[in-house]
Every structure is written in structure tokens, then in C-alpha cells.
Design a protein around this motif. Structure first.
Motif, mmCIF file in Angstrom:
data_model
loop_
_atom_site.group_PDB
_atom_site.id
_atom_site.type_symbol
_atom_site.label_atom_id
_atom_site.label_comp_id
_atom_site.label_asym_id
_atom_site.label_seq_id
_atom_site.Cartn_x
_atom_site.Cartn_y
_atom_site.Cartn_z
ATOM 1 N N LEU A 370 0.856 -1.187 0.000
ATOM 2 C CA LEU A 370 0.000 0.000 0.000
ATOM 3 C C LEU A 370 0.891 1.235 0.000
ATOM 4 O O LEU A 370 1.955 1.250 0.626
ATOM 5 C CB LEU A 370 -0.902 0.031 1.234
ATOM 6 C CG LEU A 370 -1.716 -1.227 1.569
ATOM 7 C CD1 LEU A 370 -2.561 -0.981 2.810
ATOM 8 C CD2 LEU A 370 -2.591 -1.634 0.394
ATOM 9 N N ARG A 372 0.814 5.807 -0.198
ATOM 10 C CA ARG A 372 0.085 7.062 -0.278
ATOM 11 C C ARG A 372 1.095 8.212 -0.245
ATOM 12 O O ARG A 372 2.243 8.029 0.157
ATOM 13 C CB ARG A 372 -0.931 7.209 0.860
ATOM 14 C CG ARG A 372 -0.333 7.356 2.253
ATOM 15 C CD ARG A 372 -1.425 7.461 3.300
ATOM 16 N NE ARG A 372 -0.860 7.522 4.652
ATOM 17 C CZ ARG A 372 -1.585 7.494 5.774
ATOM 18 N NH1 ARG A 372 -2.907 7.379 5.710
ATOM 19 N NH2 ARG A 372 -0.990 7.570 6.944
ATOM 20 N N TRP A 396 -4.753 5.310 1.183
ATOM 21 C CA TRP A 396 -3.778 4.301 0.762
ATOM 22 C C TRP A 396 -4.176 3.724 -0.595
ATOM 23 O O TRP A 396 -5.301 3.264 -0.778
ATOM 24 C CB TRP A 396 -3.688 3.165 1.772
ATOM 25 C CG TRP A 396 -3.050 3.548 3.071
ATOM 26 C CD1 TRP A 396 -3.675 3.776 4.255
ATOM 27 C CD2 TRP A 396 -1.645 3.735 3.313
ATOM 28 N NE1 TRP A 396 -2.759 4.099 5.233
ATOM 29 C CE2 TRP A 396 -1.500 4.080 4.685
ATOM 30 C CE3 TRP A 396 -0.500 3.649 2.515
ATOM 31 C CZ2 TRP A 396 -0.261 4.338 5.258
ATOM 32 C CZ3 TRP A 396 0.733 3.912 3.083
ATOM 33 C CH2 TRP A 396 0.847 4.247 4.440
#
Length: 514
Positions: A370, A372, A396
Motif C-alpha cells: 500500500l 500514499r 492508501w
């Protein structure tokens, strides 16, 4: 350190003011050597933008570019954004039907296309299709391509830039904001339908700046660009970092070991990114000793497994000071993690490095990677459901890759949640290929997997089931695929089987096929 400014037009203005005598691009592929300083490049970009405005292109409109690497490409791409419009890139290996689909779905009002390239006259294909209906076509003058009555020649578009249109272009450029869309790059998904990744100027500039800063780019660098400009590796890790750091762009349309080594030697290339296969072929080239490659200081690679010995040979045999690998996706403008210049060969070869400046990386309970941060897309074009499935409520982005993180934060990709494989540096999504193969007469089901290939990393293998009593020729299936798919998507092997392996719920078990 954060980039300033955060739009490509403002970055171009900064480049022409900061390096007035610096060479922005050198291109001698098309019969006459072209060398443009940063102010000269900016002037060409303004004229192109003014020409687009004269065609009726407004702020936020979409313009598609379908062409190989040349000095025309950054002029067109930056000109689109200078006019406040959104860039749509088209893979040069697409068939005209694949390109037409993306042009229609993106709503592109202008298509900029090259002529003869790779044995195919794209301009002629476009003119002979439905693409010109309701939109303008601009031709890039490669080889002997000539504009027809329904096509606007490159020189004609630039010549149409009146003083009034040029002032409108400057006003448009000044009006572009960091959160305006800069581009929509299409990437296939597990459903097989290409998804348009919407990136804002701040996403692309943040990513390009992080990439360039990590590679310690400067105005003294000369950057060989063999990675196609339609891809993030060529566009966002190539053209844009050069603008931000003043490096000279040296495009190459068709890769070969000899051609690349000739350019490195002649142009004193310092920066040379590419897929591992590229550097393996150079290291193994019988005439390598005949070329002076001593100017190289930085090689950036990735996209597949990188042997440790390749990293070591690049440093020992070629004397390259810095070799790094990186990992990214179109949904992050190509930037998630990267090795650093001082990492050892084992770290560079066996990991994807640590998160880029401005990005975070973690793993889900299932081990999915994940991420971000500043480079994550706005979302998918006209597909809020797919956007919500990809970016969760906490921001995410779910990559679909399975990975592991070591105690230093280095990421290693261990598997793929999705069935995507990489052929010659290009992502191939089996669902898209399977949909095409399923349309072949008498084929009842199709399943495609990636299998190892010494030259391309992975190639496609298709398993087909057919109607009872029917005879289907594997060669005919491959020929059919070539008519409808880019060549990197075409399966190299087709096998007819009685039934596809399935689990109790009926899902095809591709692991058994592998």
C-alpha cells in the motif's frame, strides 16, 4: 526540498530563465541535427500551444499524442499543457483500433500523430479510420510523411501562431494551477478494459523532482532517452526531471545496442535509464570496446528482476558510478520506491529501495503493498467505483502487488495479486488478451499467463478450449491477436486443451497452468 513551481508551464518558464544558454534537447535522428536551448524550446512550446488555441482547444480539453521519441514529443506534450489542456499519451505499439478506443474515451479533440515509424504509417492509418471525424489531426514530420487534405502539418500549426494567439498562450500558461489535470495515461486493469489514470500537475512535478533529486541531476547532465515518452519512465522520469534540473534531453526512437552506444559516445551521455534487458545487451555487445562509454555516471533500471551480477558488471565493466533500481505504477506517476545512489549492489538488485520523498509505503495484513503521498493519482477517468476500490478511505493506494519490507524500509516485490506480467518492460494484463482471443471462431474459453523468456523477461502463453469437434490452428490465433493487439500483448505460444483447471467455485486456477 520541494519542487518550485508545481506546474509544467511554470517549470518551463523557470528553465528558460535559469539556463538561457543551456541545451534543452538534441535530436539528429531525422536527417538534420536539431539542437534547442531552453529559451528556444520554450518558444517552440508557446507556438505549438498557440496553434492549439487557434484550433479551438480550451482549458481542460484533451489532446492525444501518438508518436515515437523525438524532439517533437516534448514540444507537443508541453505545448498541450502550456495551453491549459490535458495530455493523452498513446503507446506507439497500439493498433489503430486500440488507439481509437482511448481517443474516444478520453474525449481528445486533437490527435498529434507521426507518419512512418517501425514499418507502419500511423498517419495513414489515422486518416483511414474514424479518428478524424469531429477532431483535428496534426502530423509530426518523421521520414517522408506528408499531410493530407484533412491533416494539419506540424509547420503549418506552428506558423499559425499569431501575436494574439501567443499572448493567449502565455495567459493560459499563467492560469494553470497545481491541482489542474496535467495528463491521463491509460493502463489496463484486471477487467481488461484500459483505465485512464488522472494525474494533476502537482503529482507529476513532485514525482519528477523526487526522481531527479535522487539521481542528482543537474544542468551538466546529458540524458539518453530510450524509454518511450508515452510511458511514465520516459515522460515523467525523463522529460519532466530534465526541465526541473536543466539536463539535456537526447531522444532515441528505436533502441539497439549499437545505436545507443553510438549516441553515448558521440553526445557524452551521463544519464541512461532503461529496462535490465537494455543493459544486458550492451554488456554482451561484441563491439562494445569500440565505443567510449566513460561519460556514463548514472544508470536507472527496474521493471523486472535484476540480477546482482548485472549491477556489478555495470559498475565494473562500464565504470558507471551509480546504478539504482526503482518501483512505481502509473497510478503514482511511476514513483513509489527507489534505491539510493550509495546503496550496495545486492540492495539495488534484490530490492526496490525505500519510499520516494513524499511517499509512504506499508503492507496490509495480506502482505499487499500500500502507498500514499504526493504522487498518488486523483483517480480513474469516469470510473469512481474502480477509484474507490483502489484508493481507500485513508488515502492508501492498493497496488495489487505482494511484498516484504526489511528493517531499513527496503521493499521487495514477492508476488502479484493480479495476473499482470511484464513483457520487454511493458505491463500485460491477461484479461484484455483473453477477451480478444475469446472472439476467435470456435474458441470457448481463453486463459493467458506469463512464462519466462530469456530476452523479454516474460511472454504470454495462451490456453484455449474450443467447440467440440472444432479444429483451431494456434498460428491462426496468433495472427488474429496481432490484428487486434499491440505486439507485446500477443501470446508467443498457444496451446489447445480440453478444459481449464478450476477450483470448487469455478475460478480458473492459473497457478496450476504455470
Amino acid at each position: 526540498m520541494l519542487p518550485n513551481p508545481l506546474t509544467t508551464p511554470a517549470a518551463l518558464h523557470r528553465a528558460e530563465n535559469q539556463w538561457p544558454d543551456g541545451v534543452a534537447v538534441v535530436d539528429d535522428q531525422w536527417g538534420a541535427r536539431v539542437s534547442l536551448t531552453w529559451p528556444e524550446l520554450a518558444d517552440e512550446v508557446r507556438r505549438f500551444a498557440a496553434g492549439l488555441i487557434g484550433l479551438g482547444v480550451r482549458h481542460g480539453d484533451r489532446v492525444a499524442v501518438w508518436a515515437p521519441n523525438s524532439h517533437h514529443w516534448p514540444i507537443a506534450a508541453l505545448g498541450v499543457q502550456y495551453a491549459g489542456a490535458v495530455l493523452i499519451t498513446l503507446n506507439t505499439r497500439y493498433t489503430v483500433s486500440e488507439a481509437s478506443d482511448i481517443i474516444e474515451r478520453s474525449g481528445a479533440q486533437v490527435v498529434v500523430v507521426s507518419g512512418a515509424f517501425g514499418g507502419i504509417d500511423r498517419l495513414a492509418e489515422v486518416v483511414g479510420s474514424t479518428i478524424p471525424t469531429g477532431r483535428s489531426v496534426v502530423s509530426i514530420p518523421l521520414d517522408d510523411a506528408a499531410a493530407g487534405p484533412d491533416v494539419i502539418a506540424w509547420s503549418t500549426l506552428l506558423a499559425s501562431a499569431t501575436d494574439e494567439l501567443l499572448q493567449q498562450a502565455r495567459d493560459r500558461a499563467d492560469a494553470v494551477r497545481a491541482d489542474d489535470l496535467s495528463d491521463i495515461l491509460f493502463t489496463s486493469g484486471t477487467t481488461g478494459a484500459p483505465k485512464g489514470v488522472m494525474a494533476e500537475h502537482r503529482h507529476t512535478v513532485h514525482g519528477a523532482h523526487a526522481w531527479g533529486a535522487n539521481g542528482r541531476l543537474s544542468e551538466t547532465d546529458r540524458y539518453l532517452m530510450v524509454n518511450p515518452f508515452f510511458h511514465t519512465f520516459g515522460y515523467k522520469a525523463g522529460i519532466l526531471p530534465s526541465i526541473l534540473f536543466g539536463a539535456t534531453m537526447v531522444p532515441l526512437a528505436v533502441y539497439s545496442p549499437s545505436a545507443s552506444m553510438d549516441v553515448v559516445s558521440r553526445e557524452k551521455i551521463t544519464v541512461f535509464p532503461g529496462a535490465p534487458t537494455i543493459f544486458q545487451t550492451i554488456l554482451d555487445a561484441p563491439d562494445r570496446d569500440q565505443h567510449d562509454l566513460s561519460s556514463l555516471r548514472l544508470i536507472v533500471t527496474g521493471a523486472t528482476i535484476v540480477p546482482v551480477v548485472l549491477i556489478e558488471r555495470l559498475q565494473s565493466d562500464l565504470g558507471v558510478e551509480t546504478v539504482v533500481t526503482a518501483y512505481g505504477q502509473t497510478e503514482t506517476s511511476g514513483f513509489i520506491t527507489t534505491c539510493r545512489p550509495d546503496d550496495d549492489a545486492v540492495t539495488v538488485a534484490t530490492t526496490c529501495g525505500r519510499a520516494f520523498d513524499g511517499m509512504e509505503v506499508t503492507l496490509s495484513e495480506q502482505g499487499e503493498v500500500l502507498t500514499r503521498g504526493r504522487m498518488v493519482m486523483r483517480g480513474y477517468l469516469d470510473d469512481p467505483r474502480a477509484t474507490a476500490e483502489t484508493i481507500d478511505a485513508d488515502g492508501w493506494l492498493h497496488t495489487g502487488d505482494i511484498g516484504a519490507l526489511d528493517d531499513r524500509g527496503n521493499l521487495t516485490i514477492t508476488d502479484r495479486l493480479k495476473d499482470m506480467y511484464i513483457c520487454g518492460g511493458f505491463n500485460v494484463y491477461p484479461a484484455e488478451v483473453e477477451q480478444v482471443l475469446s472472439r476467435f471462431p470456435d474458441v470457448t474459453e481463453a486463459a493467458v499467463i506469463g512464462v519466462p523468456d530469456a530476452r523479454l523477461g516474460e511472454v504470454g502463453k495462451a490456453f484455449l478450449t474450443v467447440q467440440p469437434g472444432a479444429t483451431v490452428s494456434p498460428d491462426a490465433v496468433v495472427a488474429f491477436a496481432k490484428e487486434h493487439l499491440a505486439n507485446f500483448k500477443v501470446p508467443r505460444v498457444v496451446e489447445i486443451i480440453e478444459a481449464l483447471p478450476r477450483n470448487a467455485s469455478g475460478k480458473i486456477l492459473k497457478r496450476e497452468m504455470r
